[in-house]
Design an enzyme around this catalytic site. Sequence first.
Site, PDB file in Angstrom:
ATOM      1  N   LYS A  17      10.296   4.004   3.484  1.00 44.76           N
ATOM      2  CA  LYS A  17      10.062   5.427   3.232  1.00 44.76           C
ATOM      3  C   LYS A  17      10.902   5.948   2.081  1.00 44.76           C
ATOM      4  O   LYS A  17      12.072   5.574   1.944  1.00 44.76           O
ATOM      5  CB  LYS A  17      10.343   6.229   4.508  1.00 44.76           C
ATOM      6  CG  LYS A  17       9.297   5.903   5.575  1.00 44.76           C
ATOM      7  CD  LYS A  17       9.365   6.766   6.779  1.00 44.76           C
ATOM      8  CE  LYS A  17       8.899   8.158   6.565  1.00 44.76           C
ATOM      9  NZ  LYS A  17       8.719   8.912   7.795  1.00 44.76           N
ATOM     10  N   GLU A  30       0.846  -1.209   0.000  1.00 43.05           N
ATOM     11  CA  GLU A  30       0.000   0.000   0.000  1.00 43.05           C
ATOM     12  C   GLU A  30       0.867   1.239   0.000  1.00 43.05           C
ATOM     13  O   GLU A  30       2.041   1.173   0.347  1.00 43.05           O
ATOM     14  CB  GLU A  30      -0.836   0.074   1.290  1.00 43.05           C
ATOM     15  CG  GLU A  30      -1.503  -1.192   1.620  1.00 43.05           C
ATOM     16  CD  GLU A  30      -2.223  -1.142   2.957  1.00 43.05           C
ATOM     17  OE1 GLU A  30      -2.246  -0.096   3.626  1.00 43.05           O
ATOM     18  OE2 GLU A  30      -2.774  -2.188   3.300  1.00 43.05           O
ATOM     19  N   CYS A  83       5.121  55.250   7.095  1.00 44.67           N
ATOM     20  CA  CYS A  83       6.240  55.758   6.297  1.00 44.67           C
ATOM     21  C   CYS A  83       7.233  54.720   5.789  1.00 44.67           C
ATOM     22  O   CYS A  83       8.133  55.066   5.030  1.00 44.67           O
ATOM     23  CB  CYS A  83       7.020  56.817   7.088  1.00 44.67           C
ATOM     24  SG  CYS A  83       5.978  58.179   7.596  1.00 44.67           S
ATOM     25  N   ASP A 116       0.882  10.554   3.906  1.00 48.49           N
ATOM     26  CA  ASP A 116       1.610  11.443   4.805  1.00 48.49           C
ATOM     27  C   ASP A 116       0.689  12.519   5.367  1.00 48.49           C
ATOM     28  O   ASP A 116       0.655  13.657   4.905  1.00 48.49           O
ATOM     29  CB  ASP A 116       2.771  12.085   4.031  1.00 48.49           C
ATOM     30  CG  ASP A 116       3.742  12.779   4.959  1.00 48.49           C
ATOM     31  OD1 ASP A 116       3.669  12.540   6.173  1.00 48.49           O
ATOM     32  OD2 ASP A 116       4.575  13.564   4.463  1.00 48.49           O
ATOM     33  N   CYS A 169       7.842  45.740  11.752  1.00 48.34           N
ATOM     34  CA  CYS A 169       8.228  47.146  11.717  1.00 48.34           C
ATOM     35  C   CYS A 169       6.937  47.932  11.959  1.00 48.34           C
ATOM     36  O   CYS A 169       5.973  47.794  11.196  1.00 48.34           O
ATOM     37  CB  CYS A 169       8.809  47.508  10.349  1.00 48.34           C
ATOM     38  SG  CYS A 169       8.902  49.299  10.135  1.00 48.34           S
ATOM     39  N   CYS A 181      14.357  48.086  11.664  1.00 51.68           N
ATOM     40  CA  CYS A 181      13.865  47.753  10.324  1.00 51.68           C
ATOM     41  C   CYS A 181      14.969  48.013   9.296  1.00 51.68           C
ATOM     42  O   CYS A 181      15.512  49.115   9.241  1.00 51.68           O
ATOM     43  CB  CYS A 181      12.633  48.595   9.999  1.00 51.68           C
ATOM     44  SG  CYS A 181      12.061  48.380   8.300  1.00 51.68           S
ATOM     45  N   TYR A 233      -6.969   2.444   6.032  1.00 52.79           N
ATOM     46  CA  TYR A 233      -6.059   1.337   5.735  1.00 52.79           C
ATOM     47  C   TYR A 233      -5.995   0.253   6.801  1.00 52.79           C
ATOM     48  O   TYR A 233      -5.160  -0.628   6.716  1.00 52.79           O
ATOM     49  CB  TYR A 233      -4.655   1.871   5.481  1.00 52.79           C
ATOM     50  CG  TYR A 233      -4.157   2.903   6.478  1.00 52.79           C
ATOM     51  CD1 TYR A 233      -3.976   2.592   7.811  1.00 52.79           C
ATOM     52  CD2 TYR A 233      -3.883   4.206   6.058  1.00 52.79           C
ATOM     53  CE1 TYR A 233      -3.535   3.529   8.714  1.00 52.79           C
ATOM     54  CE2 TYR A 233      -3.430   5.164   6.947  1.00 52.79           C
ATOM     55  CZ  TYR A 233      -3.265   4.815   8.278  1.00 52.79           C
ATOM     56  OH  TYR A 233      -2.824   5.751   9.173  1.00 52.79           O
ATOM     57  N   LYS A 277       2.011   4.739   1.657  1.00 53.83           N
ATOM     58  CA  LYS A 277       2.050   5.304   3.012  1.00 53.83           C
ATOM     59  C   LYS A 277       1.628   6.768   2.886  1.00 53.83           C
ATOM     60  O   LYS A 277       2.345   7.572   2.266  1.00 53.83           O
ATOM     61  CB  LYS A 277       3.445   5.177   3.604  1.00 53.83           C
ATOM     62  CG  LYS A 277       3.522   5.641   5.041  1.00 53.83           C
ATOM     63  CD  LYS A 277       4.846   5.264   5.659  1.00 53.83           C
ATOM     64  CE  LYS A 277       4.866   5.500   7.153  1.00 53.83           C
ATOM     65  NZ  LYS A 277       4.570   6.867   7.550  1.00 53.83           N
ATOM     66  N   CYS A 286      13.606  51.115   7.031  1.00 52.98           N
ATOM     67  CA  CYS A 286      13.331  52.480   7.473  1.00 52.98           C
ATOM     68  C   CYS A 286      13.977  52.799   8.823  1.00 52.98           C
ATOM     69  O   CYS A 286      13.898  53.930   9.301  1.00 52.98           O
ATOM     70  CB  CYS A 286      11.821  52.725   7.552  1.00 52.98           C
ATOM     71  SG  CYS A 286      11.057  51.906   8.939  1.00 52.98           S
TER      72      CYS A 286
HETATM   73  S1  IVH Z   1      -0.921   0.670   8.990  1.00 52.86           S
HETATM   74  C1  IVH Z   1      -0.332  -1.332  13.017  1.00 52.86           C
HETATM   75  N1  IVH Z   1      -1.021   1.680   6.581  1.00 52.86           N
HETATM   76  O1  IVH Z   1       2.064   5.536   9.182  1.00 52.86           O
HETATM   77  C2  IVH Z   1      -0.301  -0.714  11.682  1.00 52.86           C
HETATM   78  N2  IVH Z   1      -0.227   3.091   8.332  1.00 52.86           N
HETATM   79  O2  IVH Z   1       4.297   4.722  11.352  1.00 52.86           O
HETATM   80  C3  IVH Z   1      -1.022   0.546  11.614  1.00 52.86           C
HETATM   81  N3  IVH Z   1       0.315   5.372   7.624  1.00 52.86           N
HETATM   82  O3  IVH Z   1       0.656   5.869  12.337  1.00 52.86           O
HETATM   83  C4  IVH Z   1      -0.687   1.429  10.527  1.00 52.86           C
HETATM   84  N4  IVH Z   1      -0.219   5.112   5.501  1.00 52.86           N
HETATM   85  O4  IVH Z   1      -0.375   7.197  10.448  1.00 52.86           O
HETATM   86  C5  IVH Z   1      -0.693   1.917   7.863  1.00 52.86           C
HETATM   87  N5  IVH Z   1      -1.219   2.443   4.382  1.00 52.86           N
HETATM   88  C6  IVH Z   1      -0.905   2.678   5.667  1.00 52.86           C
HETATM   89  C7  IVH Z   1      -0.425   3.925   6.114  1.00 52.86           C
HETATM   90  C8  IVH Z   1      -0.078   4.093   7.469  1.00 52.86           C
HETATM   91  C9  IVH Z   1       0.220   5.958   6.430  1.00 52.86           C
HETATM   92  C10 IVH Z   1       0.825   6.049   8.848  1.00 52.86           C
HETATM   93  C11 IVH Z   1      -0.042   5.887  10.047  1.00 52.86           C
HETATM   94  C12 IVH Z   1       0.820   5.270  11.099  1.00 52.86           C
HETATM   95  C13 IVH Z   1       2.195   5.509  10.573  1.00 52.86           C
HETATM   96  C14 IVH Z   1       3.062   4.327  10.949  1.00 52.86           C
END
Ligand code: IVH
Length: 723
Positions: free
Chosen positions: A315, A116, A458, A120, A453, A435, A228, A118, A438
């Site tokens: 990551k 999946e 002015c 952000d 400022c 400033c 998720y 991740k 001025c």
């Molecule tokens: S699963 C026990 N799936 O990443 C597993 N987490 O460091 C629970 N996150 O706190 C998390 N995308 O905020 C999972 N597809 C994804 C995710 C995901 C982002 C974040 C989530 C979690 C952090 C894990």
Amino acid sequence: MITTPMTDQEQILALRSELHQHNYNYYVKNAPTISDREFDEKMHLLMQLEEQHPELYDANSPSQRVGSDLNHEFTQVRHRYPMLSLANTYNRDDVQAFYDRVSQGLGGEPFDICCELKFDGLSISLIYEHGKLVRAVTRGDGEQGDDVTANVKTIRSIPLVLNGGDWPDNFEIRGEVLMPWQSFEELNRQREQAEEPLFANPRNAASGTLKSKNSAVVAQRKLDAYFYYLLGTELPTDNHYDNLQRVAAWGFKVSDAMRTVSTLEEVMDYIDYWDHERSHMPVATDGIVLKVNSIAQQQRLGYTAKTPRWAIAYKFQAERALTRLNEVTYQVGRTGAITPVANMEPVLLSGTIVKRASLHNEDYIRTLDLHVGDMVYVEKAGEIIPQVVGKAEGFASSSPVVAPSARAGVKEPRERSGKEEGSAPGEPVSFPKTCPECGATLVRYEGEAAHYCPNDACCPPQIKGRIEHFISRDAMNIDSLGPETVADYYERGLIHNVADLYELTVADITGGNASRERSAQRVVDGIAASRQVPFGRVLYALGIRFVGKVTAKAIARHFGSFDQLVSSSSDELLAVDGVGEVIAQSVKSYFSQPANMDIVNRLRNYGLQFENREVADSQTSKVLDGKSIVISGTFAHHSREEYKEIIEAHGGKNVSSISAKTSFVLAGDNMGPSKQEKARQLGISLVNESEFLAMLGESGGKAQPPTSETKEAQPTQLDLFDM
Ligand code: IVH
């Protein structure tokens, strides 16, 4: 057949269920089936009926999504299942090690991995009982978090009431609350105009928004959420992937980038693919999550103290470069806010050369302990605004520093003695007391990180900044003037404030130089034409602190005229959508200053609009009836916000992303390449600004909205694709 009219109660229930479905179609499926106007009408009717029947109150009614202006403190709630984090890595060898560990842990039996994205943003846990959302809690410390239910209800893609009937009576679902790139950029644009501090990235914006004490603000900020992880004692199937497909059918947004694979090679392919492809996503992602798919296998693998053994996050490396800090300069904005700017040795970062980055404020500089000559890391925050994120400690001139961004082809800058250009290497960066423009002594207001400022009357950049803001496109839109002309007129003593613009004559501008006459006439005409700009934009143009264009418009709509606004109480101001204490106070303070009222009175006398006018019939039509239109890029004649209104005034619907149902794209300059590609793939026409205006009869043209027959014959479409 005789039909008995619906009772109010029946009507309320029917409207609630209908509006839940329309929310789902629009925000989750991206496929609306009714116009915004029809939606609003139904919502209005529902709210009216609910007001007449307080006994039928339902905390999960779609009407609850508008949020409330009442400030609330968050209560702490203990998580039923602790919110664990994931083991993280930036390294493919670790992914292989994870795969091997899982295989070993399962005694060599086959297993599938669910791959999946991740996301952000910030994680959220939702509890549903009997198909209804009952509570939303932030991660907090993993054991307990804040109850943010009121705020979460305003996120339209989160179902308040579930579809279907095959959900467990009691379950918890976890996901990520995100601010889509588009909303993030729009929010920062508004904040920039109101000279409010910008959010560094969508994650901070989402988190700041979700923790706002005013859910009406959350409702305006357009958050989204992907889910998720399903938890509970009765899960619908025995594996994670299928559970999430069920979850999608109940109405949650689940990423369609999820895949199950059964080899390490496929896992690596998935990582490779999304490392590039993620740049086309509407929301920020920072990696890949790998999960063992079978719930039984997950249970056998179990947990360490902090993380599951059945999952890992890979990551992506943030794009970062290392360069040298040559100098810090200080910019003065139109409100007097002082922004420290790092001037650095030019360096390549995510495809562009970066040489300047904001250092935000004095505290930020102190925290980084910056010295002139330091080697600093620069990142593109949210991949847009470059930021200095740290410095290379103990950097010696001979040591080979390898920036993580070396893979992006970033070259090390050569060491310099620092003597040239007057920089003083080794000196701590010290924030000025006065400033830089001025000389006035700077002030820092309680609770604010910025220095100001105070010499607004002015200080030259403040004066010029206010005039530049006044003439800008979203304000008075006087495009015959620009920052250079403003600076020129100011330095020649022709203008000192925005009201002076309306007294300018061709003779003043040319100063007797006949060759300048034509352009001078254009300037004078442009200024004269701005007298027709509607009241809401005039209010925004005044540059009242914290009053962005959306708020200005809401205030104008609410009060109808300047006189009503000036005589209003703070409470009345607070009743306006999007106006809180800070804005109300700022508005009141603006009107309390005689110098400001003097300018306003002069502008009134010059004929600017200080009250709302009725929209003329000619400004509305049904030309765009039934059309779903995506707006993309930037425009010369109207702002994007205005185009949204124009589309609706002509019976069309503005939608945010391109789908097969899109009628056409209103394409301005700098339309993103992924949108162009998507439009091309789906055969959706691009209509440029002048063609669009001609369609509405604004510039006398007779163009018709494109139909499928006219699609191929759009020359501008090709022009844009050839860019
Ligand atoms: S699963 C026990 N799936 O990443 C597993 N987490 O460091 C629970 N996150 O706190 C998390 N995308 O905020 C999972 N597809 C994804 C995710 C995901 C982002 C974040 C989530 C979690 C952090 C894990």
